[in-house]
Scaffold this active site. Structure first.
Site, short mmCIF file in Angstrom:
data_model
loop_
_atom_site.label_atom_id
_atom_site.label_comp_id
_atom_site.label_asym_id
_atom_site.label_seq_id
_atom_site.Cartn_x
_atom_site.Cartn_y
_atom_site.Cartn_z
N CYS A 13 -83.87 93.77 61.97
CA CYS A 13 -85.57 93.80 62.07
C CYS A 13 -85.85 92.59 61.29
CB CYS A 13 -85.82 94.98 61.15
SG CYS A 13 -87.38 95.36 61.46
N ASP A 14 -87.01 92.03 62.00
CA ASP A 14 -87.60 90.98 61.54
C ASP A 14 -89.14 91.11 60.73
OD1 ASP A 14 -89.07 89.53 64.50
OD2 ASP A 14 -89.27 91.57 63.62
N CYS B 19 -90.03 103.48 59.12
CA CYS B 19 -89.07 103.48 60.21
C CYS B 19 -87.93 104.41 60.13
CB CYS B 19 -88.48 102.20 60.52
SG CYS B 19 -87.62 101.97 62.07
N GLU C 82 -95.31 99.52 70.77
CA GLU C 82 -93.85 99.10 70.67
C GLU C 82 -92.92 100.27 69.91
OE1 GLU C 82 -93.11 95.59 71.08
OE2 GLU C 82 -94.80 94.89 71.94
N HIS D 254 -95.45 83.85 69.19
CA HIS D 254 -96.26 83.90 68.05
C HIS D 254 -95.56 83.06 66.84
CE1 HIS D 254 -93.81 87.40 67.68
NE2 HIS D 254 -94.01 87.63 66.53
N CYS E 178 -80.41 100.36 62.57
CA CYS E 178 -81.10 98.71 63.13
C CYS E 178 -81.08 97.91 61.84
CB CYS E 178 -82.47 99.09 63.67
SG CYS E 178 -83.14 97.63 64.27
#
Ligand SMILES: C[S@@+](CC[C@H](N)C(=O)[O-])C[C@H]1O[C@@H](n2cnc3c(N)ncnc32)[C@H](O)[C@@H]1O
Ligand SMILES: Nc1nc2[nH]cc(C(=O)O)c2c(=O)[nH]1
Ligand code: SF4
Ligand SMILES: [Mg+2]
Length: 208
Positions: free
Chosen positions: A49-50, A31, A116, A202, A46
């Site tokens: 983030c998960d 990323c 995404e 989910h 960022c």
């Protein structure tokens, strides 16, 4: 072009407008807004983030020498069965690697290509469904697409500014984490009806 893939798996889209849809998720490694190392999280652009997108050691992960080999994996994971083929390219930040060759290879295998992205890189042409998820403090250059999915709360984000961008759907998604707040995301949807609530379904039903 060699593609670095963290993982690739069949699941249901858990977020956004297409939530509930059967899809192969193709997660690119790397990323541009965070290294993915916990030691760097606090100083990253960022910080919430998960996702683990570091390396190529996930399910079906690896280095792929060309688009055909990668598209073959996606097709194998979809299986021979149902049509309505959907692949969601994500990451990490997919726009660092997604190129015309891969989109074309997926299209030739009758996949719709959804993406995404954090919007800091222009979207690769040819994507069929583009979801942009802005991160506070970053320069979002991709200000058009199918859905704008905003993780909330994020200090420094002006909802009115984002409402002026060119997206068909506006989704507000509770941040999963210590700074998260479902109540604040619900409040946005109640106060500004153009925004609809997106939940990470989910995670509720135990899907990857
Ligand atoms: C892991 S990101 C990968 C794609 C791209 N880098 C991006 O940020 O849009 C996929 C989606 O998960 C969202 N997301 C990441 N961390 C989250 C968290 N802690 N809570 C809720 N959504 C999160 C992102 O905003 C994005 O919509
Ligand atoms: N099931 C499922 N749906 C998702 N929607 C966006 C995801 C992502 O990490 O990009 C994601 C994910 O990781 N899993
Ligand atoms: S931009 Fe996307 S992949 Fe990168 S750290 Fe943020 S949420 Fe994770
Ligand atoms: Mg995810």
């Amino acid at each position: 072009m060699t593609y670095a893939i963290k993982e690739c798996f069949l699941t249901l889209q858990g977020e956004g407008v297409q939530s509930g849809a059967r899809a192969v998720f193709l997660r690119f490694a790397g990323c541009n807004l965070w290294s993915g190392r916990e030691a760097d999280r606090a100083t990253a652009q960022c910080r919430f983030c998960d996702t683990d997108f570091v390396g190529t050691d996930g399910v079906n992960g690896g280095k792929f020498a060309d688009a055909e080999a990668l598209a073959d994996l996606v097709e194998r994971l979809w299986g021979e069965g149902p049509e309505q083929r959907l692949v969601v390219v994500t990451g990490g930040e997919p726009m660092l690697q997604l190129d015309a060759a891969l989109i074309d290879a997926l299209h030739r295998r009758r996949f719709r290509v959804a993406a995404e992205s954090n919007g800091t890189l222009a979207a690769t042409p040819g994507i069929d469904w583009l979801c942009i998820s802005p991160k506070a403090g970053t320069q979002v250059v991709q200000r058009s697409g199918d859905e704008l999915k905003l993780v909330w709360p994020q200090a420094g984000i002006d909802l009115a500014e984002l409402e002026g961008w060119d997206f068909r759907h506006l989704l507000i998604q509770p941040m999963d984490g210590p700074e998260g707040s479902v109540a604040e995301a619900i409040a946005v949807a109640m106060d500004r009806p153009r925004w609809r609530l997106s939940l990470q379904t989910h995670k509720m039903v135990g899907l990857a």
